[in-house]
Design an enzyme around this catalytic site. Structure first.
Site, PDB file in Angstrom:
ATOM      1  N   ASN A  82       0.906  -1.309  -0.017  1.00  0.00           N
ATOM      2  CA  ASN A  82      -0.021   0.030  -0.113  1.00  0.00           C
ATOM      3  C   ASN A  82       0.981   1.068   0.063  1.00  0.00           C
ATOM      4  O   ASN A  82       1.777   1.426   0.753  1.00  0.00           O
ATOM      5  CB  ASN A  82      -0.664  -0.139   1.245  1.00  0.00           C
ATOM      6  CG  ASN A  82      -2.202   0.753   1.112  1.00  0.00           C
ATOM      7  OD1 ASN A  82      -1.896   2.077   0.767  1.00  0.00           O
ATOM      8  ND2 ASN A  82      -3.428   0.343   1.399  1.00  0.00           N
ATOM      9  N   HIS A 171     -10.797  -5.797  -5.166  1.00  0.00           N
ATOM     10  CA  HIS A 171      -9.777  -6.049  -4.453  1.00  0.00           C
ATOM     11  C   HIS A 171      -9.913  -6.084  -2.754  1.00  0.00           C
ATOM     12  O   HIS A 171     -11.100  -5.901  -2.488  1.00  0.00           O
ATOM     13  CB  HIS A 171      -8.697  -4.943  -4.594  1.00  0.00           C
ATOM     14  CG  HIS A 171      -9.164  -3.616  -4.062  1.00  0.00           C
ATOM     15  ND1 HIS A 171     -10.283  -2.789  -4.392  1.00  0.00           N
ATOM     16  CD2 HIS A 171      -8.985  -2.967  -2.876  1.00  0.00           C
ATOM     17  CE1 HIS A 171     -10.650  -1.837  -3.485  1.00  0.00           C
ATOM     18  NE2 HIS A 171      -9.510  -1.729  -2.606  1.00  0.00           N
ATOM     19  N   HIS A 304     -12.863 -18.559  10.786  1.00  0.00           N
ATOM     20  CA  HIS A 304     -14.338 -18.042  10.468  1.00  0.00           C
ATOM     21  C   HIS A 304     -14.034 -16.841   9.914  1.00  0.00           C
ATOM     22  O   HIS A 304     -13.168 -16.102   9.918  1.00  0.00           O
ATOM     23  CB  HIS A 304     -15.186 -17.854  11.587  1.00  0.00           C
ATOM     24  CG  HIS A 304     -14.800 -17.099  12.581  1.00  0.00           C
ATOM     25  ND1 HIS A 304     -13.921 -17.320  13.593  1.00  0.00           N
ATOM     26  CD2 HIS A 304     -15.279 -15.713  12.997  1.00  0.00           C
ATOM     27  CE1 HIS A 304     -13.582 -16.406  14.470  1.00  0.00           C
ATOM     28  NE2 HIS A 304     -14.712 -15.356  14.019  1.00  0.00           N
ATOM     29  N   TYR A 324     -28.369   5.283  19.327  1.00  0.00           N
ATOM     30  CA  TYR A 324     -28.345   4.191  20.427  1.00  0.00           C
ATOM     31  C   TYR A 324     -27.225   3.134  20.396  1.00  0.00           C
ATOM     32  O   TYR A 324     -26.564   2.537  21.402  1.00  0.00           O
ATOM     33  CB  TYR A 324     -29.855   3.379  20.355  1.00  0.00           C
ATOM     34  CG  TYR A 324     -30.071   2.308  21.452  1.00  0.00           C
ATOM     35  CD1 TYR A 324     -29.730   1.101  21.389  1.00  0.00           C
ATOM     36  CD2 TYR A 324     -30.539   2.934  22.517  1.00  0.00           C
ATOM     37  CE1 TYR A 324     -30.061   0.407  22.319  1.00  0.00           C
ATOM     38  CE2 TYR A 324     -31.013   2.249  23.549  1.00  0.00           C
ATOM     39  CZ  TYR A 324     -30.579   0.823  23.566  1.00  0.00           C
ATOM     40  OH  TYR A 324     -30.807  -0.080  24.809  1.00  0.00           O
ATOM     41  N   GLU A 325     -26.963   2.701  18.869  1.00  0.00           N
ATOM     42  CA  GLU A 325     -25.803   1.777  18.926  1.00  0.00           C
ATOM     43  C   GLU A 325     -24.385   2.175  19.443  1.00  0.00           C
ATOM     44  O   GLU A 325     -23.645   1.422  20.057  1.00  0.00           O
ATOM     45  CB  GLU A 325     -25.693   1.244  17.639  1.00  0.00           C
ATOM     46  CG  GLU A 325     -26.615   0.452  16.867  1.00  0.00           C
ATOM     47  CD  GLU A 325     -27.928   1.431  16.333  1.00  0.00           C
ATOM     48  OE1 GLU A 325     -27.766   2.627  16.516  1.00  0.00           O
ATOM     49  OE2 GLU A 325     -29.029   0.553  16.071  1.00  0.00           O
TER      50      GLU A 325
HETATM   51  O1  LIG Z   1      -1.774   4.332  -6.292  1.00  0.00           O
HETATM   52  C1  LIG Z   1      -2.446   3.798  -5.251  1.00  0.00           C
HETATM   53  C2  LIG Z   1      -3.852   3.984  -5.160  1.00  0.00           C
HETATM   54  C3  LIG Z   1      -4.537   3.343  -4.249  1.00  0.00           C
HETATM   55  N1  LIG Z   1      -3.602   2.746  -3.050  1.00  0.00           N
HETATM   56  C4  LIG Z   1      -4.298   1.962  -2.229  1.00  0.00           C
HETATM   57  O2  LIG Z   1      -5.330   1.148  -2.505  1.00  0.00           O
HETATM   58  C5  LIG Z   1      -6.430   0.864  -1.429  1.00  0.00           C
HETATM   59  C6  LIG Z   1      -7.639   0.856  -2.040  1.00  0.00           C
HETATM   60  O3  LIG Z   1      -8.321   0.071  -0.786  1.00  0.00           O
HETATM   61  P1  LIG Z   1      -9.872   0.538  -0.341  1.00  0.00           P
HETATM   62  O4  LIG Z   1     -10.778   0.755  -1.698  1.00  0.00           O
HETATM   63  O5  LIG Z   1     -10.298  -0.621   0.425  1.00  0.00           O
HETATM   64  O6  LIG Z   1      -9.388   1.820   0.334  1.00  0.00           O
HETATM   65  C7  LIG Z   1      -6.156   1.920  -0.347  1.00  0.00           C
HETATM   66  O7  LIG Z   1      -5.796   1.778   0.906  1.00  0.00           O
HETATM   67  C8  LIG Z   1      -5.056   3.090  -0.955  1.00  0.00           C
HETATM   68  O8  LIG Z   1      -4.248   3.411  -0.080  1.00  0.00           O
HETATM   69  C9  LIG Z   1      -2.328   2.427  -3.146  1.00  0.00           C
HETATM   70  O9  LIG Z   1      -1.557   2.049  -2.715  1.00  0.00           O
HETATM   71  N2  LIG Z   1      -1.603   3.110  -4.305  1.00  0.00           N
END
Ligand SMILES: O=C1CCN([C@@H]2O[C@H](COP(=O)(O)O)[C@@H](O)[C@H]2O)C(=O)N1
EC number: 2.7.7.12
Length: 350
Positions: A82, A171, A304, A324-325
């Site tokens: 990421n 994804h 699970h 409430y939650e």
């Molecule tokens: O160029 C990119 C675009 C998105 N991302 C990453 O893709 C992830 C997409 O996941 P979500 O749609 O669950 O947010 C997000 O966490 C975002 O940080 C990258 O790492 N690089």
């Protein structure tokens, strides 16, 4: 209390509470509330004109990501670090001399993004079982890779913009952490206590009993069972359980991975057919902790998966976990058994 208040209890009509043994908490079930008029927020239906390939989408094959790296022309699953990670492998320690009311702990880890398929206009329920099997194999690979180093590897998928998903390309994410997060730590405590008191793992006994009563079973096959759990909070929440005692995804046989791919496709197709839209949800796997726990007795655990979908009564009306939650306790408007009947009535259109 006058006589008609003493009529026999009917869970479909009378409010009551149900105990969630995994979270050691109670859920308020107010079945009659589904009839209330709705003048609140109406979600816009999920966009359905997603192009198969968008060179500007950083998750697509051949696209350039935020860090300048170019994705390969992948033809199956694809995993990358990421670029905006919530956890990184190295960060300075915050120290340990803290006041009880001002405590800080170190947090380290790795965040990966895993694309399921090269096409952006496909979702898991539309994929072939063999393609879903490759997703499962990659999940197993990532736990084998990260498990020895980190005590917790959280596989989770946010599907649909309603669930905060920032990219329509199919994804999921995998966050490995140097600590046991709150939810798995709670599930570890409750499952350990149950085994000590009852002599068998909580979710092994629970799956056997649900298979017997058949009141909340959405789909089942030889190796797996999916129910709307007795204690479900989200209207159409489901819990995916192995029939045998298995600690982690890495312990599954090839046959169990194939039957998992098959039952995931059946569940997600039912979800899509519920309100005839690509059904939003957040889902995640909970298996026995890893890291140093790999050499410990974790037999109180049962693998699970939780599916938490937000929709309440249509493609555009969602359940809000607010008020409430947040301030009191979880509450739901229809019983899990009523939710199941809605599932069962849905023909398998896809
Ligand atoms: O160029 C990119 C675009 C998105 N991302 C990453 O893709 C992830 C997409 O996941 P979500 O749609 O669950 O947010 C997000 O966490 C975002 O940080 C990258 O790492 N690089």
């Amino acid at each position: 209390m006058d006589n008609d208040k003493k009529s026999t209890f009917d869970p479909k009509e009378h409010q009551h509470m149900r105990y969630n043994p995994l979270r050691d908490s109670w859920v308020l079930v107010s079945a009659h509330r589904m009839k209330r008029p709705w003048k609140g927020q109406v979600e816009k239906p999920s966009e359905d004109n997603i192009p198969r390939h968008d060179p500007n989408n950083p998750l697509c094959p051949g696209s350039t990501r935020a860090n300048g790296e170019v994705n390969p022309e992948y033809d199956s699953t694809f995993v990358f670090e990421n670029d905006f990670p919530a956890l990184q492998p190295d960060a300075p320690d915050p120290g340990s001399d803290h006041h009880p009311l001002f405590q800080t702990k170190a947090a380290r880890g790795v965040c990966k993004v895993m694309c399921f398929h090269p096409w952006s206009d496909i979702t898991l329920p539309l994929m072939q079982p063999g393609e879903i099997r490759k997703v499962i194999d990659k999940w197993v690979e990532l736990i084998e890779e990260l498990g020895p180093t980190y005590p917790w590897v959280q596989i989770f998928e946010n599907k649909g913009a309603m669930m905060g998903c920032s990219n329509p390309h199919p994804h999921c994410q995998v966050w490995a952490s140097s600590f046991l997060p709150n939810e798995p730590a709670l599930a570890d405590r409750t499952q350990r206590a149950f085994l000590q008191e009852h002599g068998e793992p909580m979710l092994v006994q629970y799956a056997r009993k649900e298979a017997q009563v058949q009141e909340r079973v959405v789909v089942e096959n030889e190796d797996w069972l999916i129910v709307v759990p007795y204690w479900a909070t989200w209207p159409f929440q489901t819990l995916l359980l192995p029939r045998r005692h298995v600690l982690r995804l890495t312990d599954l046989t090839g046959k169990e991975r194939d039957s998992l791919a098959s039952i995931m496709k059946r569940l997600l197709t039912k979800y899509d057919n519920l309100f005839e839209i690509s059904f939003p949800y957040s889902m995640g796997w909970h298996g026995a902790p890893t890291g140093t726990h790999l050499t410990e007795d974790m037999s109180h655990w049962q693998l699970h998966a939780h599916y938490y979908p937000p929709l309440l009564r249509s493609a555009t009306v969602r359940k809000f976990m607010v008020g409430y939650e947040m301030l009191a306790q979880e509450q739901r408007d229809l019983t899990p058994e009523q939710a199941l009947l809605t599932f069962v009535d849905v023909p398998m259109r896809k």
